[in-house]
Design an enzyme around this catalytic site. Structure first.
Site, PDB file in Angstrom:
ATOM      1  N   ARG A  38       0.717   3.300  -1.626  1.00 46.26           N
ATOM      2  CA  ARG A  38       1.938   4.068  -1.836  1.00 46.26           C
ATOM      3  C   ARG A  38       3.199   3.248  -1.593  1.00 46.26           C
ATOM      4  NH1 ARG A  38       2.184  10.313  -0.701  1.00 46.26           N
ATOM      5  NH2 ARG A  38       3.293  10.552  -2.639  1.00 46.26           N
ATOM      6  N   GLY A  43       2.451  -0.400   5.656  1.00 51.15           N
ATOM      7  CA  GLY A  43       1.552  -1.474   5.228  1.00 51.15           C
ATOM      8  C   GLY A  43       1.855  -1.953   3.825  1.00 51.15           C
ATOM      9  N   CYS A  44       2.140  -1.016   2.941  1.00 51.72           N
ATOM     10  CA  CYS A  44       2.423  -1.358   1.546  1.00 51.72           C
ATOM     11  C   CYS A  44       3.731  -2.144   1.433  1.00 51.72           C
ATOM     12  CB  CYS A  44       2.470  -0.104   0.689  1.00 51.72           C
ATOM     13  SG  CYS A  44       0.900   0.790   0.700  1.00 51.72           S
ATOM     14  N   THR A  45       4.704  -1.784   2.264  1.00 50.31           N
ATOM     15  CA  THR A  45       5.973  -2.500   2.271  1.00 50.31           C
ATOM     16  C   THR A  45       5.764  -3.928   2.753  1.00 50.31           C
ATOM     17  OG1 THR A  45       7.208  -0.454   2.614  1.00 50.31           O
ATOM     18  CG2 THR A  45       8.322  -2.504   3.212  1.00 50.31           C
ATOM     19  N   SER A  48       3.921  -5.908  -0.002  1.00 52.86           N
ATOM     20  CA  SER A  48       4.778  -6.193  -1.161  1.00 52.86           C
ATOM     21  C   SER A  48       5.841  -7.232  -0.823  1.00 52.86           C
ATOM     22  CB  SER A  48       5.434  -4.901  -1.651  1.00 52.86           C
ATOM     23  OG  SER A  48       4.442  -3.996  -2.081  1.00 52.86           O
TER      24      SER A  48
END
Length: 153
Positions: A38, A43-45, A48
């Site tokens: 998401r 974690g995704c931030t 990325s």
């Protein structure tokens, strides 16, 4: 679910920046696909931002890097702008690519079961074959590991 040495499933997905990315058009170069749950979650931030920080190093190694989630292109655009991401993000809103790559899984959190993207990275060689798959990715150190594998050619 594809495995190492299988031909990577082809796709055409809308990308930040307004283009459509077709895997078949990327033959001749190494491709890194990182599937993440998401936009704008911790974690995704971190993941990325990590891939964005090494974007030039991947390019120098001859590798194109793309993040993929089921978030909309509008969400990706906000996420990209908020964190100044340089890595292109692909929108798989209908989830077909997530299904094709076997990353749409049953997950559990806080005692609840739900369907979601299992954080996974796929390294595809210039001939379109899957060279390596990282499943259930833990973010710390992951980008460096993928970059090392991409540099091996």
């Amino acid at each position: 679910m594809p495995d190492v040495n299988d031909t990577a499933p082809d796709f055409a997905l809308p990308c930040t920046g307004g283009e459509t990315v077709r895997l078949s058009e990327l033959r001749g170069q190494t491709v890194v696909l990182f599937f993440y749950p998401r936009d704008d979650t911790p974690g995704c931030t971190k993941e990325s931002i990590g891939f964005s920080a090494e974007h030039q190093a991947f390019a120098d190694a001859g590798a194109a890097v793309f993040g993929i989630s089921k978030d909309s292109l509008a969400s990706h655009d906000k996420f990209t702008a908020k964190h100044d991401l340089s890595v292109p993000l692909l929108s798989d809103e209908h989830g077909q690519v997530c299904e094709d790559y076997g990353v749409w899984k049953e997950k559990k959190m806080y005692g609840k079961t739900f369907m979601g993207i299992e954080r996974t990275t796929v390294l595809i060689d210039p001939e379109g074959r899957i060279r390596q798959i990282w499943r259930k990715v833990k973010v710390p150190g992951h980008v460096d590991e993928v970059l090392a594998a991409a540099k091996q050619g």
